[in-house]
Motif scaffolding. Structure first.
Motif, PDB file in Angstrom:
ATOM      1  N   ASN A  49      64.775 -46.552 -76.042  1.00 48.26           N
ATOM      2  CA  ASN A  49      63.762 -46.487 -77.103  1.00 48.26           C
ATOM      3  C   ASN A  49      62.349 -46.546 -76.537  1.00 48.26           C
ATOM      4  O   ASN A  49      61.453 -45.804 -76.976  1.00 48.26           O
ATOM      5  CB  ASN A  49      63.968 -47.634 -78.093  1.00 48.26           C
ATOM      6  N   MET A  53      59.586 -43.447 -76.964  1.00 48.17           N
ATOM      7  CA  MET A  53      58.273 -43.553 -77.598  1.00 48.17           C
ATOM      8  C   MET A  53      57.148 -43.262 -76.609  1.00 48.17           C
ATOM      9  O   MET A  53      56.123 -42.663 -76.981  1.00 48.17           O
ATOM     10  CB  MET A  53      58.109 -44.923 -78.233  1.00 48.17           C
ATOM     11  N   TYR A  56      57.059 -39.534 -76.342  1.00 45.72           N
ATOM     12  CA  TYR A  56      56.556 -38.950 -77.587  1.00 45.72           C
ATOM     13  C   TYR A  56      55.030 -39.019 -77.633  1.00 45.72           C
ATOM     14  O   TYR A  56      54.363 -38.032 -77.953  1.00 45.72           O
ATOM     15  CB  TYR A  56      57.158 -39.693 -78.777  1.00 45.72           C
ATOM     16  N   CYS A  57      54.481 -40.182 -77.303  1.00 42.26           N
ATOM     17  CA  CYS A  57      53.023 -40.332 -77.333  1.00 42.26           C
ATOM     18  C   CYS A  57      52.345 -39.431 -76.306  1.00 42.26           C
ATOM     19  O   CYS A  57      51.301 -38.829 -76.591  1.00 42.26           O
ATOM     20  CB  CYS A  57      52.652 -41.792 -77.111  1.00 42.26           C
ATOM     21  N   PHE A  64      49.590 -45.513 -76.891  1.00 39.58           N
ATOM     22  CA  PHE A  64      50.557 -46.313 -77.649  1.00 39.58           C
ATOM     23  C   PHE A  64      50.179 -47.776 -77.549  1.00 39.58           C
ATOM     24  O   PHE A  64      50.007 -48.314 -76.441  1.00 39.58           O
ATOM     25  CB  PHE A  64      51.968 -46.069 -77.100  1.00 39.58           C
ATOM     26  N   SER A 234      56.205 -47.386 -88.369  1.00 43.34           N
ATOM     27  CA  SER A 234      57.409 -46.844 -87.723  1.00 43.34           C
ATOM     28  C   SER A 234      58.148 -45.833 -88.583  1.00 43.34           C
ATOM     29  O   SER A 234      59.154 -45.278 -88.148  1.00 43.34           O
ATOM     30  CB  SER A 234      58.363 -47.994 -87.365  1.00 43.34           C
ATOM     31  N   SER A 257      53.222 -48.035 -83.840  1.00 44.53           N
ATOM     32  CA  SER A 257      54.593 -48.273 -84.318  1.00 44.53           C
ATOM     33  C   SER A 257      55.281 -49.381 -83.525  1.00 44.53           C
ATOM     34  O   SER A 257      55.376 -49.303 -82.301  1.00 44.53           O
ATOM     35  CB  SER A 257      55.396 -46.978 -84.214  1.00 44.53           C
ATOM     36  N   SER A 260      60.087 -49.486 -83.448  1.00 46.48           N
ATOM     37  CA  SER A 260      60.805 -48.511 -82.624  1.00 46.48           C
ATOM     38  C   SER A 260      61.438 -49.127 -81.387  1.00 46.48           C
ATOM     39  O   SER A 260      62.396 -48.572 -80.845  1.00 46.48           O
ATOM     40  CB  SER A 260      59.852 -47.393 -82.193  1.00 46.48           C
TER      41      SER A 260
END
Length: 396
Positions: A49, A53, A56-57, A64, A234, A257, A260
């Motif tokens: 996880n 993330m 993704y960022c 983040f 989130s 978020s 997550s």
């Protein structure tokens, strides 16, 4: 960190243990050193996880700052920083104090701070070189920040029926001008929270207003050279990435978020953005609670030894996932459904033809991790064989 008789779920009547001892021994949670109920964190899921993330960022040009209030666990905070987190978000000055003592270099308080005692401390720590931010949504908040000394603040835009934040763009500009006129206060940028909105059109409309507010303050010359824009719970961070993308060349974009890091088997399993954009994910549920069946007093009903003091229940009840028999055999928990929780009991509806007996263990997934960690002082981190490889300590 010492683990002893005060640590719920660990069975240590005498003496004490340390995470290092347990990591070296890698005991099974079923081997006698633990009792029920027991919350555990699955390390492979957490690691996946955090990596998901972070990637993704990076893809979307966001920094983040995951919300630490979800876990308040140094081990997970450190892991997120190692993965490249810009900083950490908290909800209160007290949580900011914890992160300062843990050595977190940059903290965003996604809330108003008006307590003069806390504000003086924040100003002193900021003057000493700590990068800390908080939000304002009123003239009183600006005066309080200015009166304490040095303060880096975001002006916050809210929405009708939501939490904090001014409701109109006129108010947002008025607030930004108040910050500009306040000695000791420094405007960092604009912030908002979309997580309480019910559907994508509402979320998109709100985020578009946040962008409009940014443009208005920029045109008025009220923003710094490199302003920050912060948003993102989130449930809708994909919409944040989409609607704020146009600001990326003129502002630092920060996603906050927090859930997550562990995800869940309920609220966020259904609402994660990766349901809408599966190619960007996924996230995996990393929290589970093992509880023992204590009684089967009548047909169709079983009672497990887990309750409101152990499991979150505010955004959905725990979800039975697996039944483990006394001989170690396991099976999917079909035909079982949680109907309610007392302080220390879980009521399970048992379908016809399904058998559970006192002494069986049930593995439950949880719904809403933000109200799970605060119920546990020490939490075993386990591998996929449910052997303990670390222990998290929480600071609530």
């Amino acid at each position: 960190m010492t683990i002893d008789w005060r640590s719920k779920g660990f069975w240590i009547p005498e003496g004490h243990r340390t995470p290092e001892h347990l990591a070296a021994e890698r005991p099974s949670i079923f081997g006698g050193g633990f009792t029920w109920p027991l919350l555990v964190v699955r390390r492979p899921a957490v690691e996946a996880n955090i990596a998901t993330m972070a990637a993704y960022c990076r893809r979307h040009g966001f920094d983040f700052a995951p919300h630490a209030k979800t876990t308040m666990a140094p081990g997970l905070i450190e892991a997120q920083l190692r993965a490249g987190a810009w900083g950490l978000t908290v909800a209160t000055a007290n949580q900011a104090l914890v992160l300062r003592r843990l050595g977190v270099p940059r903290v965003l308080i996604a809330n108003q701070v008006l307590d003069p005692t806390a504000l003086r401390w924040l100003a002193a720590e900021s003057a000493a070189g700590w990068e800390v931010y908080f939000q304002v949504d009123s003239a009183a908040g600006v005066r309080a920040a200015s009166g304490a000394g040095r303060a880096r603040v975001f002006v916050e835009l809210g929405h009708p029926g939501g939490r904090t934040g001014v409701r109109t763009l006129d108010e947002l500009e008025e607030l930004a001008r108040a910050v500009a006129d306040a000695p000791g206060a420094e405007l960092a940028g604009v912030t908002g929270y979309e997580g309480q909105l019910g559907d994508q059109p509402e979320v998109d409309a709100y985020l578009d207003r946040l962008v409009e507010g940014f443009e208005r303050l920029r045109s008025a010359g009220l923003l710094p050279e490199r302003p920050l824009v912060s948003a993102g719970g989130s449930a809708w961070f994909d919409r944040v990435a989409d609607r704020l993308a146009g600001l990326s060349t003129r502002a630092g974009l920060i996603l906050r978020s927090g859930a997550s890091v562990t995800h869940d088997d309920g609220f966020y399993r259904e609402r994660t953005p990766f349901v809408r954009v599966p190619g960007e994910g996924p996230l995996a549920a990393a929290l589970e609670i093992w509880a023992q069946v204590l009684s089967v007093p009548e047909p169709g009903l079983a009672l497990a030894g887990m309750g409101k003091r152990d499991a979150p229940f505010d955004e959905g009840l725990p979800v039975p996932l697996e039944v483990r028999r006394a001989d170690g055999a396991g099976s999917v928990a079909e035909g079982l459904r949680v109907t309610r929780l007392n302080d220390h009991h879980t009521y399970l509806e048992v379908a016809d033809g399904v058998a559970v007996v006192p002494g069986d263990l049930i593995r439950f997934g949880i719904s809403h991790p933000c109200t799970a960690f605060d119920k546990w002082r020490d939490i075993p981190v386990v591998d996929e064989e449910r052997r303990v490889v670390d222990v998290l300590h929480t600071y609530f």
